[in-house]
Design a protein around this motif. Structure first.
Motif, PDB file in Angstrom:
ATOM      1  N   GLU A 354     -26.768 -14.528  50.798  1.00 53.08           N
ATOM      2  CA  GLU A 354     -25.872 -15.457  50.116  1.00 53.08           C
ATOM      3  C   GLU A 354     -25.082 -14.695  49.056  1.00 53.08           C
ATOM      4  OE1 GLU A 354     -27.114 -18.866  47.366  1.00 53.08           O
ATOM      5  OE2 GLU A 354     -26.830 -19.865  49.306  1.00 53.08           O
ATOM      6  N   LEU A 355     -23.801 -14.479  49.312  1.00 54.37           N
ATOM      7  CA  LEU A 355     -22.940 -13.772  48.371  1.00 54.37           C
ATOM      8  C   LEU A 355     -22.508 -14.703  47.239  1.00 54.37           C
ATOM      9  CD1 LEU A 355     -20.687 -11.825  50.910  1.00 54.37           C
ATOM     10  CD2 LEU A 355     -22.600 -10.929  49.579  1.00 54.37           C
ATOM     11  N   PRO A 356     -22.069 -14.159  46.105  1.00 53.87           N
ATOM     12  CA  PRO A 356     -21.615 -15.011  44.995  1.00 53.87           C
ATOM     13  C   PRO A 356     -20.411 -15.864  45.420  1.00 53.87           C
ATOM     14  CG  PRO A 356     -21.938 -12.745  44.266  1.00 53.87           C
ATOM     15  CD  PRO A 356     -22.048 -12.730  45.754  1.00 53.87           C
ATOM     16  N   THR A 357     -20.206 -16.966  44.719  1.00 58.41           N
ATOM     17  CA  THR A 357     -19.054 -17.821  45.001  1.00 58.41           C
ATOM     18  C   THR A 357     -17.762 -17.122  44.574  1.00 58.41           C
ATOM     19  OG1 THR A 357     -19.084 -18.882  42.842  1.00 58.41           O
ATOM     20  CG2 THR A 357     -20.443 -19.885  44.584  1.00 58.41           C
ATOM     21  N   VAL A 358     -16.644 -17.627  45.059  1.00 57.46           N
ATOM     22  CA  VAL A 358     -15.355 -17.082  44.668  1.00 57.46           C
ATOM     23  C   VAL A 358     -15.159 -17.203  43.157  1.00 57.46           C
ATOM     24  CG1 VAL A 358     -12.862 -17.405  44.840  1.00 57.46           C
ATOM     25  CG2 VAL A 358     -14.269 -17.453  46.905  1.00 57.46           C
ATOM     26  N   VAL A 359     -15.593 -18.333  42.590  1.00 62.91           N
ATOM     27  CA  VAL A 359     -15.486 -18.533  41.137  1.00 62.91           C
ATOM     28  C   VAL A 359     -16.249 -17.439  40.397  1.00 62.91           C
ATOM     29  CG1 VAL A 359     -16.269 -19.997  39.238  1.00 62.91           C
ATOM     30  CG2 VAL A 359     -14.993 -20.994  41.157  1.00 62.91           C
ATOM     31  N   ASP A 360     -17.491 -17.183  40.821  1.00 66.04           N
ATOM     32  CA  ASP A 360     -18.282 -16.134  40.179  1.00 66.04           C
ATOM     33  C   ASP A 360     -17.610 -14.769  40.323  1.00 66.04           C
ATOM     34  OD1 ASP A 360     -20.275 -17.865  39.343  1.00 66.04           O
ATOM     35  OD2 ASP A 360     -21.465 -17.619  41.158  1.00 66.04           O
ATOM     36  N   ARG A 375     -12.188 -21.881  37.998  1.00 68.24           N
ATOM     37  CA  ARG A 375     -12.085 -23.142  38.752  1.00 68.24           C
ATOM     38  C   ARG A 375     -10.667 -23.713  38.655  1.00 68.24           C
ATOM     39  NH1 ARG A 375     -17.344 -23.986  36.479  1.00 68.24           N
ATOM     40  NH2 ARG A 375     -18.946 -23.843  38.135  1.00 68.24           N
ATOM     41  N   ARG A 376     -10.066 -23.634  37.484  1.00 68.07           N
ATOM     42  CA  ARG A 376      -8.693 -24.116  37.330  1.00 68.07           C
ATOM     43  C   ARG A 376      -7.731 -23.315  38.212  1.00 68.07           C
ATOM     44  NH1 ARG A 376     -10.277 -24.429  31.987  1.00 68.07           N
ATOM     45  NH2 ARG A 376      -9.210 -22.466  31.445  1.00 68.07           N
ATOM     46  N   THR A 377      -7.987 -22.008  38.293  1.00 70.02           N
ATOM     47  CA  THR A 377      -7.148 -21.156  39.146  1.00 70.02           C
ATOM     48  C   THR A 377      -7.223 -21.611  40.598  1.00 70.02           C
ATOM     49  OG1 THR A 377      -7.459 -19.252  37.666  1.00 70.02           O
ATOM     50  CG2 THR A 377      -6.740 -18.788  39.923  1.00 70.02           C
ATOM     51  N   VAL A 378      -8.444 -21.921  41.055  1.00 65.68           N
ATOM     52  CA  VAL A 378      -8.619 -22.393  42.431  1.00 65.68           C
ATOM     53  C   VAL A 378      -7.918 -23.741  42.610  1.00 65.68           C
ATOM     54  CG1 VAL A 378     -10.290 -23.177  44.161  1.00 65.68           C
ATOM     55  CG2 VAL A 378     -10.768 -21.112  42.783  1.00 65.68           C
ATOM     56  N   THR A 379      -8.146 -24.653  41.667  1.00 66.32           N
ATOM     57  CA  THR A 379      -7.567 -26.002  41.754  1.00 66.32           C
ATOM     58  C   THR A 379      -6.045 -25.956  41.778  1.00 66.32           C
ATOM     59  OG1 THR A 379      -9.466 -26.911  40.561  1.00 66.32           O
ATOM     60  CG2 THR A 379      -7.477 -28.269  40.647  1.00 66.32           C
ATOM     61  N   GLU A 380      -5.466 -25.036  41.021  1.00 63.43           N
ATOM     62  CA  GLU A 380      -4.007 -24.928  40.947  1.00 63.43           C
ATOM     63  C   GLU A 380      -3.412 -24.113  42.101  1.00 63.43           C
ATOM     64  OE1 GLU A 380      -3.558 -23.229  37.100  1.00 63.43           O
ATOM     65  OE2 GLU A 380      -4.137 -25.071  36.038  1.00 63.43           O
ATOM     66  N   GLY A 381      -4.282 -23.627  43.006  1.00 62.86           N
ATOM     67  CA  GLY A 381      -3.798 -22.900  44.180  1.00 62.86           C
ATOM     68  C   GLY A 381      -3.466 -21.453  43.939  1.00 62.86           C
ATOM     69  N   GLY A 382      -4.039 -20.875  42.892  1.00 66.56           N
ATOM     70  CA  GLY A 382      -3.701 -19.493  42.560  1.00 66.56           C
ATOM     71  C   GLY A 382      -4.746 -18.470  42.934  1.00 66.56           C
ATOM     72  N   ALA A 383      -5.814 -18.874  43.626  1.00 66.31           N
ATOM     73  CA  ALA A 383      -6.881 -17.944  44.002  1.00 66.31           C
ATOM     74  C   ALA A 383      -6.815 -17.652  45.500  1.00 66.31           C
ATOM     75  CB  ALA A 383      -8.241 -18.521  43.631  1.00 66.31           C
ATOM     76  N   GLU A 391      -9.318 -23.057  48.737  1.00 63.48           N
ATOM     77  CA  GLU A 391      -9.138 -24.482  48.430  1.00 63.48           C
ATOM     78  C   GLU A 391     -10.327 -25.076  47.696  1.00 63.48           C
ATOM     79  OE1 GLU A 391      -6.339 -25.795  49.066  1.00 63.48           O
ATOM     80  OE2 GLU A 391      -5.429 -24.535  50.623  1.00 63.48           O
ATOM     81  N   ASP A 392     -11.510 -24.495  47.922  1.00 71.17           N
ATOM     82  CA  ASP A 392     -12.749 -25.070  47.389  1.00 71.17           C
ATOM     83  C   ASP A 392     -13.313 -24.161  46.299  1.00 71.17           C
ATOM     84  OD1 ASP A 392     -15.204 -26.208  46.895  1.00 71.17           O
ATOM     85  OD2 ASP A 392     -16.012 -25.881  48.911  1.00 71.17           O
TER      86      ASP A 392
END
Length: 423
Positions: A354-360, A375-383, A391-392
Protein backbone atom coordinates in the motif's frame (compact mmCIF):
# COMPACT_ATOMS: atom_id res chain seq x y z
CA UNK A 1 33.03 48.34 -42.23
CA UNK A 2 34.96 45.56 -43.98
CA UNK A 3 34.14 42.10 -42.72
CA UNK A 4 37.11 39.76 -42.27
CA UNK A 5 35.96 36.34 -43.50
CA UNK A 6 39.25 34.62 -42.65
CA UNK A 7 39.63 32.11 -39.82
CA UNK A 8 41.08 34.77 -37.56
CA UNK A 9 38.24 37.10 -38.50
CA UNK A 10 35.73 34.43 -37.53
CA UNK A 11 37.47 33.80 -34.21
CA UNK A 12 37.46 37.52 -33.47
CA UNK A 13 33.79 37.87 -34.43
CA UNK A 14 32.92 34.97 -32.15
CA UNK A 15 34.73 36.71 -29.30
CA UNK A 16 37.24 33.91 -28.94
CA UNK A 17 40.39 36.04 -28.74
CA UNK A 18 40.89 37.78 -25.42
CA UNK A 19 44.70 38.09 -25.68
CA UNK A 20 47.25 37.47 -28.41
CA UNK A 21 50.96 37.79 -29.03
CA UNK A 22 50.90 39.12 -32.63
CA UNK A 23 47.64 38.79 -34.57
CA UNK A 24 49.10 40.11 -37.82
CA UNK A 25 51.89 37.55 -37.76
CA UNK A 26 49.42 34.80 -36.86
CA UNK A 27 47.13 35.86 -39.72
CA UNK A 28 50.06 35.50 -42.13
CA UNK A 29 50.87 32.07 -40.71
CA UNK A 30 47.26 30.92 -41.07
CA UNK A 31 47.17 31.95 -44.72
CA UNK A 32 50.62 30.48 -45.53
CA UNK A 33 49.70 26.86 -44.76
CA UNK A 34 48.62 24.42 -42.08
CA UNK A 35 49.71 25.70 -38.67
CA UNK A 36 50.53 23.07 -36.07
CA UNK A 37 48.94 24.12 -32.79
CA UNK A 38 48.35 22.66 -29.37
CA UNK A 39 45.98 23.05 -26.48
CA UNK A 40 46.46 21.36 -23.12
CA UNK A 41 44.09 19.78 -20.61
CA UNK A 42 45.16 18.83 -17.09
CA UNK A 43 43.33 15.79 -15.66
CA UNK A 44 42.73 17.31 -12.22
CA UNK A 45 39.20 15.82 -12.18
CA UNK A 46 37.58 12.78 -13.79
CA UNK A 47 35.81 14.95 -16.38
CA UNK A 48 36.26 18.10 -18.42
CA UNK A 49 33.72 20.91 -18.01
CA UNK A 50 32.20 23.90 -19.79
CA UNK A 51 35.41 25.93 -19.68
CA UNK A 52 37.34 23.13 -21.38
CA UNK A 53 34.62 22.88 -24.02
CA UNK A 54 35.57 26.36 -25.26
CA UNK A 55 39.09 25.05 -25.96
CA UNK A 56 37.90 21.79 -27.54
CA UNK A 57 35.56 23.59 -29.92
CA UNK A 58 38.22 26.17 -30.77
CA UNK A 59 40.58 23.33 -31.68
CA UNK A 60 37.83 21.86 -33.85
CA UNK A 61 37.36 25.21 -35.62
CA UNK A 62 41.09 25.45 -36.38
CA UNK A 63 41.26 21.88 -37.66
CA UNK A 64 38.23 22.36 -39.89
CA UNK A 65 40.01 25.41 -41.34
CA UNK A 66 42.95 23.15 -42.31
CA UNK A 67 45.30 23.49 -39.33
CA UNK A 68 46.84 20.60 -37.39
CA UNK A 69 45.92 19.96 -33.74
CA UNK A 70 47.97 18.44 -30.97
CA UNK A 71 45.74 17.74 -27.98
CA UNK A 72 47.82 17.43 -24.85
CA UNK A 73 46.47 15.62 -21.81
CA UNK A 74 48.83 16.39 -18.97
CA UNK A 75 49.79 13.21 -17.17
CA UNK A 76 52.65 15.19 -15.61
CA UNK A 77 51.09 18.61 -15.06
CA UNK A 78 47.89 16.90 -13.86
CA UNK A 79 49.83 15.52 -10.89
CA UNK A 80 50.58 19.09 -9.79
CA UNK A 81 47.87 21.40 -11.11
CA UNK A 82 48.04 25.05 -12.00
CA UNK A 83 47.99 27.34 -8.95
CA UNK A 84 44.51 28.44 -7.89
CA UNK A 85 43.78 31.65 -6.03
CA UNK A 86 41.71 29.68 -3.50
CA UNK A 87 44.73 27.75 -2.18
CA UNK A 88 46.83 24.63 -2.65
CA UNK A 89 45.44 21.81 -4.73
CA UNK A 90 45.03 18.31 -3.35
CA UNK A 91 47.67 16.01 -4.82
CA UNK A 92 46.03 13.03 -6.50
CA UNK A 93 47.75 9.67 -6.72
CA UNK A 94 49.64 8.57 -9.82
CA UNK A 95 47.03 5.86 -10.38
CA UNK A 96 44.14 8.33 -10.15
CA UNK A 97 45.75 10.80 -12.54
CA UNK A 98 46.52 7.96 -14.95
CA UNK A 99 42.87 6.90 -14.94
CA UNK A 100 41.71 10.48 -15.48
CA UNK A 101 44.13 10.89 -18.40
CA UNK A 102 42.28 8.08 -20.17
CA UNK A 103 38.86 9.55 -19.39
CA UNK A 104 39.82 13.03 -20.59
CA UNK A 105 41.34 11.66 -23.80
CA UNK A 106 38.10 9.83 -24.57
CA UNK A 107 36.12 13.04 -24.07
CA UNK A 108 38.32 15.01 -26.49
CA UNK A 109 38.68 12.41 -29.25
CA UNK A 110 35.14 12.64 -30.75
CA UNK A 111 35.59 16.33 -31.52
CA UNK A 112 38.74 15.99 -33.65
CA UNK A 113 39.63 14.02 -36.77
CA UNK A 114 42.61 11.68 -36.52
CA UNK A 115 42.76 11.06 -40.27
CA UNK A 116 43.79 13.11 -43.30
CA UNK A 117 46.52 15.62 -44.10
CA UNK A 118 45.94 17.60 -40.88
CA UNK A 119 45.15 14.66 -38.61
CA UNK A 120 45.06 15.37 -34.89
CA UNK A 121 47.64 13.88 -32.53
CA UNK A 122 47.03 13.11 -28.86
CA UNK A 123 50.07 13.58 -26.61
CA UNK A 124 50.89 13.15 -22.92
CA UNK A 125 53.53 15.37 -21.33
CA UNK A 126 54.49 12.57 -18.93
CA UNK A 127 56.28 10.99 -21.92
CA UNK A 128 59.00 13.66 -21.93
CA UNK A 129 58.81 14.78 -18.29
CA UNK A 130 59.19 11.40 -16.54
CA UNK A 131 62.62 10.54 -18.05
CA UNK A 132 64.10 13.93 -17.16
CA UNK A 133 66.22 14.26 -14.04
CA UNK A 134 65.72 17.13 -11.59
CA UNK A 135 69.21 18.44 -12.44
CA UNK A 136 68.46 18.46 -16.16
CA UNK A 137 65.15 20.19 -15.55
CA UNK A 138 66.74 22.93 -13.46
CA UNK A 139 69.66 23.44 -15.88
CA UNK A 140 67.76 23.22 -19.18
CA UNK A 141 64.45 24.82 -18.22
CA UNK A 142 64.70 26.57 -14.85
CA UNK A 143 67.72 28.61 -15.98
CA UNK A 144 65.49 30.59 -18.35
CA UNK A 145 62.93 31.73 -15.75
CA UNK A 146 63.75 34.89 -13.76
CA UNK A 147 62.15 34.58 -10.33
CA UNK A 148 61.04 38.23 -10.34
CA UNK A 149 58.86 37.54 -13.40
CA UNK A 150 57.39 34.45 -11.80
CA UNK A 151 56.56 36.44 -8.67
CA UNK A 152 54.80 39.07 -10.78
CA UNK A 153 52.17 36.60 -12.02
CA UNK A 154 48.75 37.55 -10.64
CA UNK A 155 47.91 34.17 -9.11
CA UNK A 156 51.34 33.87 -7.49
CA UNK A 157 51.19 37.40 -6.12
CA UNK A 158 47.75 36.75 -4.64
CA UNK A 159 48.97 33.57 -2.97
CA UNK A 160 52.21 34.87 -1.52
CA UNK A 161 50.76 36.10 1.75
CA UNK A 162 48.82 32.90 2.49
CA UNK A 163 51.63 30.77 1.08
CA UNK A 164 52.29 28.83 -2.11
CA UNK A 165 54.32 25.64 -2.39
CA UNK A 166 57.37 25.41 -4.60
CA UNK A 167 55.53 22.68 -6.50
CA UNK A 168 52.70 24.93 -7.65
CA UNK A 169 55.06 27.89 -8.03
CA UNK A 170 57.02 25.84 -10.57
CA UNK A 171 54.00 24.78 -12.64
CA UNK A 172 54.71 27.46 -15.26
CA UNK A 173 58.06 25.80 -16.02
CA UNK A 174 56.38 22.49 -16.83
CA UNK A 175 53.75 24.00 -19.12
CA UNK A 176 56.37 26.11 -20.89
CA UNK A 177 58.48 23.00 -21.42
CA UNK A 178 55.46 21.35 -23.07
CA UNK A 179 55.38 24.07 -25.72
CA UNK A 180 59.15 23.78 -26.22
CA UNK A 181 59.00 19.99 -26.61
CA UNK A 182 56.10 20.11 -29.06
CA UNK A 183 57.88 22.84 -31.01
CA UNK A 184 61.05 20.78 -31.21
CA UNK A 185 59.45 17.39 -31.88
CA UNK A 186 56.49 18.38 -34.06
CA UNK A 187 57.02 21.94 -35.27
CA UNK A 188 54.13 23.34 -33.20
CA UNK A 189 54.04 27.14 -33.47
CA UNK A 190 50.77 28.09 -31.77
CA UNK A 191 49.39 27.42 -28.31
CA UNK A 192 46.04 28.59 -27.01
CA UNK A 193 44.11 28.28 -23.77
CA UNK A 194 41.86 30.22 -21.41
CA UNK A 195 42.74 33.79 -20.48
CA UNK A 196 43.55 32.64 -16.94
CA UNK A 197 46.45 30.74 -18.58
CA UNK A 198 47.90 33.79 -20.32
CA UNK A 199 50.97 33.95 -18.08
CA UNK A 200 51.73 30.30 -18.81
CA UNK A 201 51.14 30.76 -22.55
CA UNK A 202 53.49 33.73 -22.89
CA UNK A 203 56.10 32.01 -20.71
CA UNK A 204 56.19 29.18 -23.25
CA UNK A 205 56.58 31.66 -26.11
CA UNK A 206 59.47 33.31 -24.27
CA UNK A 207 61.15 29.97 -23.47
CA UNK A 208 61.17 29.02 -27.16
CA UNK A 209 62.60 32.44 -28.06
CA UNK A 210 65.36 32.07 -25.46
CA UNK A 211 66.30 28.47 -26.26
CA UNK A 212 65.60 28.16 -29.98
CA UNK A 213 65.62 31.75 -31.15
CA UNK A 214 62.25 31.19 -32.85
CA UNK A 215 59.13 33.32 -32.82
CA UNK A 216 55.94 31.41 -32.03
CA UNK A 217 52.36 32.41 -31.26
CA UNK A 218 49.85 32.31 -28.42
CA UNK A 219 46.22 33.32 -28.12
CA UNK A 220 43.86 33.16 -25.17
CA UNK A 221 40.10 32.72 -25.16
CA UNK A 222 37.98 34.66 -22.66
CA UNK A 223 36.65 33.07 -19.50
CA UNK A 224 32.92 32.46 -19.72
CA UNK A 225 30.93 34.27 -17.05
CA UNK A 226 27.32 35.15 -16.33
CA UNK A 227 25.99 38.67 -16.73
CA UNK A 228 26.93 39.43 -13.11
CA UNK A 229 30.53 38.33 -13.69
CA UNK A 230 30.34 35.06 -11.75
CA UNK A 231 31.40 31.76 -13.27
CA UNK A 232 28.90 29.46 -14.87
CA UNK A 233 28.03 26.18 -13.20
CA UNK A 234 25.25 23.71 -12.67
CA UNK A 235 24.96 25.08 -9.15
CA UNK A 236 26.90 27.74 -7.31
CA UNK A 237 29.58 25.21 -6.41
CA UNK A 238 29.28 22.67 -9.21
CA UNK A 239 30.83 22.51 -12.65
CA UNK A 240 28.98 21.88 -15.89
CA UNK A 241 30.62 18.49 -16.47
CA UNK A 242 30.82 16.94 -19.94
CA UNK A 243 30.73 13.36 -18.58
CA UNK A 244 27.12 12.09 -18.72
CA UNK A 245 27.75 10.04 -15.56
CA UNK A 246 28.56 13.22 -13.64
CA UNK A 247 25.89 15.44 -15.23
CA UNK A 248 23.06 13.88 -17.19
CA UNK A 249 22.37 15.01 -20.78
CA UNK A 250 18.94 16.14 -19.51
CA UNK A 251 20.51 18.41 -16.87
CA UNK A 252 23.08 19.59 -19.42
CA UNK A 253 20.31 20.53 -21.86
CA UNK A 254 18.33 22.26 -19.11
CA UNK A 255 21.34 24.38 -18.19
CA UNK A 256 21.56 25.89 -21.68
CA UNK A 257 17.78 26.36 -21.80
CA UNK A 258 18.00 28.59 -18.74
CA UNK A 259 20.85 30.97 -19.60
CA UNK A 260 20.17 34.69 -19.43
CA UNK A 261 18.78 36.51 -22.47
CA UNK A 262 21.72 38.92 -22.37
CA UNK A 263 24.23 36.10 -22.99
CA UNK A 264 22.50 34.34 -25.89
CA UNK A 265 24.50 35.99 -28.67
CA UNK A 266 27.82 35.43 -26.93
CA UNK A 267 27.11 31.79 -26.15
CA UNK A 268 25.83 31.01 -29.65
CA UNK A 269 29.04 32.42 -31.10
CA UNK A 270 31.35 30.51 -28.76
CA UNK A 271 29.59 27.16 -28.39
CA UNK A 272 27.94 26.51 -31.76
CA UNK A 273 29.07 26.12 -35.36
CA UNK A 274 26.09 27.99 -36.76
CA UNK A 275 27.15 30.45 -39.48
CA UNK A 276 27.38 34.16 -38.77
CA UNK A 277 24.29 35.14 -40.77
CA UNK A 278 22.15 32.55 -38.99
CA UNK A 279 23.34 33.61 -35.52
CA UNK A 280 22.77 37.30 -36.25
CA UNK A 281 19.27 36.62 -37.59
CA UNK A 282 18.50 34.50 -34.52
CA UNK A 283 19.74 37.27 -32.23
CA UNK A 284 17.43 39.74 -33.93
CA UNK A 285 14.40 37.46 -33.57
CA UNK A 286 15.30 36.69 -29.96
CA UNK A 287 15.63 40.40 -29.11
CA UNK A 288 12.20 41.08 -30.60
CA UNK A 289 10.43 38.16 -28.89
CA UNK A 290 12.58 36.89 -26.00
CA UNK A 291 9.55 35.21 -24.41
CA UNK A 292 9.64 32.59 -27.19
CA UNK A 293 13.13 31.60 -25.94
CA UNK A 294 14.19 30.66 -29.47
CA UNK A 295 17.78 31.57 -28.66
CA UNK A 296 17.94 29.32 -25.61
CA UNK A 297 16.23 26.43 -27.41
CA UNK A 298 18.63 26.61 -30.35
CA UNK A 299 21.63 26.93 -28.04
CA UNK A 300 20.56 23.98 -25.87
CA UNK A 301 19.90 21.73 -28.85
CA UNK A 302 23.14 22.63 -30.65
CA UNK A 303 25.49 22.25 -27.67
CA UNK A 304 23.85 19.10 -26.29
CA UNK A 305 24.07 17.49 -29.72
CA UNK A 306 27.75 18.42 -29.99
CA UNK A 307 28.59 16.93 -26.60
CA UNK A 308 26.13 14.06 -26.18
CA UNK A 309 24.71 13.38 -29.65
CA UNK A 310 21.38 13.94 -31.37
CA UNK A 311 19.62 10.99 -29.71
CA UNK A 312 20.34 12.27 -26.18
CA UNK A 313 19.19 15.74 -27.22
CA UNK A 314 15.86 14.37 -28.42
CA UNK A 315 15.50 12.34 -25.20
CA UNK A 316 16.18 15.46 -23.11
CA UNK A 317 13.59 17.46 -25.04
CA UNK A 318 11.05 14.64 -24.82
CA UNK A 319 11.64 14.33 -21.07
CA UNK A 320 11.10 18.05 -20.49
CA UNK A 321 7.92 18.00 -22.58
CA UNK A 322 6.56 14.93 -20.82
CA UNK A 323 7.34 16.16 -17.32
CA UNK A 324 5.51 19.41 -17.99
CA UNK A 325 2.51 17.55 -19.34
CA UNK A 326 3.20 17.86 -23.04
CA UNK A 327 4.24 14.32 -23.89
CA UNK A 328 4.12 10.66 -23.01
CA UNK A 329 6.12 9.60 -19.97
CA UNK A 330 6.10 5.97 -21.09
CA UNK A 331 8.12 6.87 -24.19
CA UNK A 332 11.14 8.00 -22.17
CA UNK A 333 14.14 5.80 -21.49
CA UNK A 334 14.48 4.75 -17.86
CA UNK A 335 17.88 6.48 -17.66
CA UNK A 336 16.60 9.82 -18.96
CA UNK A 337 13.50 9.72 -16.77
CA UNK A 338 15.53 8.97 -13.65
CA UNK A 339 18.06 11.71 -14.44
CA UNK A 340 15.33 14.28 -15.07
CA UNK A 341 13.43 13.48 -11.88
CA UNK A 342 16.55 13.47 -9.74
CA UNK A 343 17.49 16.83 -11.26
CA UNK A 344 14.04 18.26 -10.52
CA UNK A 345 13.96 16.82 -7.01
CA UNK A 346 12.70 13.47 -5.87
CA UNK A 347 12.00 11.35 -2.83
CA UNK A 348 12.16 7.63 -2.25
CA UNK A 349 9.46 5.50 -0.62
CA UNK A 350 9.47 1.83 0.23
CA UNK A 351 7.86 -0.63 -2.16
CA UNK A 352 4.97 -1.92 -0.07
CA UNK A 353 1.56 -3.35 -0.84
CA UNK A 354 0.00 0.00 0.00
CA UNK A 355 1.74 3.14 -1.25
CA UNK A 356 1.09 6.58 0.32
CA UNK A 357 -1.87 8.59 -0.97
CA UNK A 358 -1.39 11.34 -3.53
CA UNK A 359 -2.11 13.89 -0.78
CA UNK A 360 0.66 12.43 1.39
CA UNK A 361 3.06 12.36 -1.55
CA UNK A 362 2.33 15.99 -2.44
CA UNK A 363 3.37 16.95 1.08
CA UNK A 364 6.40 14.64 1.23
CA UNK A 365 7.75 15.95 -2.08
CA UNK A 366 7.28 19.55 -0.98
CA UNK A 367 4.72 20.32 -3.69
CA UNK A 368 2.26 21.17 -0.92
CA UNK A 369 3.00 22.58 2.54
CA UNK A 370 0.26 20.62 4.33
CA UNK A 371 -2.33 17.95 3.76
CA UNK A 372 -5.01 20.62 3.74
CA UNK A 373 -3.25 22.48 0.96
CA UNK A 374 -2.71 19.20 -0.91
CA UNK A 375 -6.43 18.34 -0.70
CA UNK A 376 -7.38 21.80 -1.98
CA UNK A 377 -4.97 21.33 -4.88
CA UNK A 378 -6.70 18.06 -5.80
CA UNK A 379 -10.18 19.58 -5.39
CA UNK A 380 -9.27 22.54 -7.60
CA UNK A 381 -7.94 20.21 -10.32
CA UNK A 382 -4.30 21.15 -9.96
CA UNK A 383 -2.80 17.78 -8.96
CA UNK A 384 -1.49 15.29 -11.53
CA UNK A 385 -0.11 11.78 -11.26
CA UNK A 386 1.85 10.70 -14.34
CA UNK A 387 0.26 13.63 -16.23
CA UNK A 388 -3.27 12.43 -15.42
CA UNK A 389 -5.39 14.79 -13.29
CA UNK A 390 -6.15 13.36 -9.85
CA UNK A 391 -9.87 13.60 -9.05
CA UNK A 392 -9.95 11.88 -5.66
CA UNK A 393 -8.06 13.34 -2.69
CA UNK A 394 -7.79 9.83 -1.21
CA UNK A 395 -6.38 8.31 -4.42
CA UNK A 396 -3.53 5.91 -3.78
CA UNK A 397 -1.03 4.93 -6.52
CA UNK A 398 -0.34 1.25 -7.17
CA UNK A 399 2.60 -0.56 -8.71
CA UNK A 400 0.71 -0.49 -12.02
CA UNK A 401 1.25 3.29 -12.06
CA UNK A 402 5.03 3.05 -11.94
CA UNK A 403 6.79 4.54 -14.97
CA UNK A 404 10.03 2.91 -16.00
CA UNK A 405 9.50 0.31 -13.32
CA UNK A 406 10.29 2.59 -10.37
CA UNK A 407 8.87 6.09 -10.73
CA UNK A 408 5.79 8.14 -10.05
CA UNK A 409 5.64 11.66 -11.47
CA UNK A 410 3.70 14.17 -9.39
CA UNK A 411 2.87 17.60 -10.71
CA UNK A 412 1.15 20.60 -9.19
CA UNK A 413 -0.15 23.05 -11.76
CA UNK A 414 1.82 23.50 -14.97
CA UNK A 415 5.39 23.96 -13.77
CA UNK A 416 5.98 22.28 -10.40
CA UNK A 417 6.75 18.59 -10.46
CA UNK A 418 8.68 16.02 -8.48
CA UNK A 419 9.59 12.37 -8.71
CA UNK A 420 8.84 9.53 -6.30
CA UNK A 421 11.14 6.55 -6.57
CA UNK A 422 9.48 3.40 -5.29
CA UNK A 423 11.76 0.71 -3.96
Amino acid sequence: MTIDHTLLGDLEWRGLIAHSTDLDALREAFTAGSVRFYVGFDPTAPSLHMGHLVQILTAKRLQEAGHTPYALVGGATGMIGDPKEAGERVMNSVETVGEWVGRVRRQIEPFLSFEGDNAATMVNNLDWTAPMSAIDFLRDIGKHFPVNRMLARDVVRSRLEAGISYTEFSYVLLQSMDYLELHRQHGVTLQFGGSDQWGNLTAGVELIRRTEGNKVHAIATPLMTKSDGTKYGKTEGGALWLDPEMLSPYAFHQFWLNVEDEKIGELLRVFTFLPRAEIEALETRHAEKPFLREGQKTLADEVTTLVHGADETEQAKAAAAALFGGGELTGLSATTLAAALREAGSIQVAATDELPTVVDLLVETGLAKSKGEARRTVTEGGAYLNNVRVEDAEARPTTDDLVGGYWLVLRRGKKNFSGVQVG
